[in-house]
Scaffold this motif. Sequence first.
Motif, PDB file in Angstrom:
ATOM      1  N   GLU A   1       1.071   6.391  -6.668  1.00 49.13           N
ATOM      2  CA  GLU A   1       0.123   7.216  -7.418  1.00 49.13           C
ATOM      3  C   GLU A   1      -0.193   8.765  -7.518  1.00 49.13           C
ATOM      4  N   LYS A   2       1.336   8.995  -5.631  1.00 51.57           N
ATOM      5  CA  LYS A   2       1.874  10.029  -6.029  1.00 51.57           C
ATOM      6  C   LYS A   2       2.643  10.721  -6.786  1.00 51.57           C
TER       7      LYS A   2
ATOM      8  N   ASP B   1       0.571   4.070  -2.670  1.00 52.86           N
ATOM      9  CA  ASP B   1       0.798   4.894  -2.119  1.00 52.86           C
ATOM     10  C   ASP B   1       1.408   6.277  -3.197  1.00 52.86           C
TER      11      ASP B   1
ATOM     12  N   GLN C   1       0.553  -1.219   0.030  1.00 52.84           N
ATOM     13  CA  GLN C   1      -0.191   0.276  -0.507  1.00 52.84           C
ATOM     14  C   GLN C   1       0.794   1.141  -0.117  1.00 52.84           C
ATOM     15  N   GLU C   2       1.799   1.616   1.038  1.00 46.54           N
ATOM     16  CA  GLU C   2       2.612   2.298   0.577  1.00 46.54           C
ATOM     17  C   GLU C   2       3.529   3.098  -0.509  1.00 46.54           C
TER      18      GLU C   2
END
Length: 674
Positions: A202-203, A199, A195-196
């Motif tokens: 995605e960032k 994220d 997930q990190e």
Amino acid sequence: MNIIPIMLLTVIVILTLLLLIICFKRHKGNNKELNELIQEYRKKIEEVHKDYQSQIDAIEKQHQNIEKQTNDKLQAITEKFTEIEKLRANELEKAALRIATLEKEIAQAIEVGADDAIKARLAEAKELSLKVNGLEHELKLAKDSALASEKLQSKVDELSKQVNSLEEQLEETEEEAEEAQKRRKKIQTAYSQLQEELDKTEKEAKHYLQKFNQTQNNLKHLQKELDIREEALDFVTEVLTAERTNDESVSMLYKNVDSTVDFITGELRECLKSTNNLPISIKNKYFGQALTAWAINKKKTWIQGKITIAFVGEFSAGKTSIVNRLLSQDNPDVPQLPVSTKATTAIPTYITGGISTFYQFVSPNNELKRISPKTFKRVSKEILEQVKGVSSLIQYFVMTYENPHLEKMSILDTPGFNSNDSEDAERTIEVINECDALFWIFDVNAGTVNRASLKIIKEHLKKPLYIVINQIDTKSKSDVDDVETLIRKTLMDEGIIFCGIIRFSKNEPLDIMMDPIHKINRDNSREALLDNLLEYMRNKVKDAKNATKAALQDSNEKEENLTELTNQFGEKLTKLIDDCERVKEIPQFNSRWFSADDYRISQEQFNEFGNLLDEIGNECTLKLNDLFDEQKDVVSELETAWQKHQKAKSQQKKLQDCLDKLEKKKRMLSEARN
């Protein structure tokens, strides 16, 4: 999936234990009744099994949907990354690798992502353990009871085997639960890391997408600037290559104006100079800048013989809307401006009547050139901002189109004075003072006159000024009264003279504007130069005629005086001759025989002879000498008078010839204009 048989097994064990409890409680019943009960609960177990199977199928379907949504989301991210890849190839390659890793890890996480199911399974296992302990206690009691009933002994043995089997399964379930718990923790850790990474990816994707959007916006902005520059280049190209207006009447007028100017600055000026009729005052009045201004004005056919009014003021004050009402006179059948109204008029534009629609501009050297409607309509503030020094190309536009209300009137529409563009202001100031009257438009919502407008009005506007408070329909009457009072006081405090204040809006009668326009007097000062010069020439020809007449009269007087002196000289000379003849006749010839002949005179004759000689020697000779001297003087004076007469006559002819030529030039100008 591994969890499905475990859940089914758990349900079966629970139901079986419940059945045993019921059986033990009803051990007094017969075997038939027990079998029926067993069959009944078997059916219930099958129904529960079917129900759990449907739920499991629904869960699997839900998992498939989640997996599909996840894949769709990953596909969308992949597509976005593909689009960004054109601008950020290196970053997209890295992102693609991360996305590939994410797809594998998410696929694994989906299989074990049911945390709630695992917790529920552990809770059920714990509950089952408690129930097994209870069953062991009941089983012990059942064994005691079974000793009393041999018929149930076999069943008890069978149940004991089942309990043992369940205990083994329970142990296996507990081990699997512990393993599942460890795996769950491991998956949670991996999922957190995943997930990190997601994220972070995605960032980064959002960052790249933001950069991509920013780049797209910059590209659009640059493309817009490029389009404007291309339009500006096309505009400048057409202006630079524009040809002089080929209208025959205009060409003839220009030719006659230039011919008249050449004649005035050449032959006429030399004529006045040679006849001593060119003092400094006349030179300044009819030559130099005054003549240039007259020629420029004379070539402006759109204002010749017409009242010319200019509408000036600040941006968005409603100048163009007022112009359109004047053009249409509130008649919907009369065409207004045949162009799309811009937010602002970029260059001063004359609007005048004609038999057809065409667009022209006046160059800095005062040549009238024609441009296409497309070029005229594309002119805007954005275009002109790209053309530095537009005043070196265009002074102002002239738009001609058929409108019956423009037969005796020309209108000048101007840019706003608060454009923060000094070039706009210079262009406008230069042309508006050619008009007969100026209408300064104020928006009533502005409330007052700003300092910049006051400065321009006070320093540069030289023609009759009318103040128009526009859009009064947007304010109450009392508010409009307050605005008018403030404007009137401000102008008076600044010492600005104005002809009147007009309140106007789209709902006001047009007569409110037309009445002051009808009272405007046409300024003929610039056009009057030729008429004034003709009058001056006529006066000089008249003076020359008088001078010639006076010189002729003086010459005639001198000639008469000479004639009289000549007659007197002749009379004296005749008398001298007569006296000489008389002197000659006085001595008498005496012929002698014995001596030389001689002449004899008597005493009386001698006295007469002496008197005649004295008269001849003194009076006649001196008088003739005096008369001769007088004749010489008169001849000299006569010669001077004759030369003066000839000079006056020559100057008269010169001036008359120039006057005739100048009058002919005027007739040609009138014919060319008509």
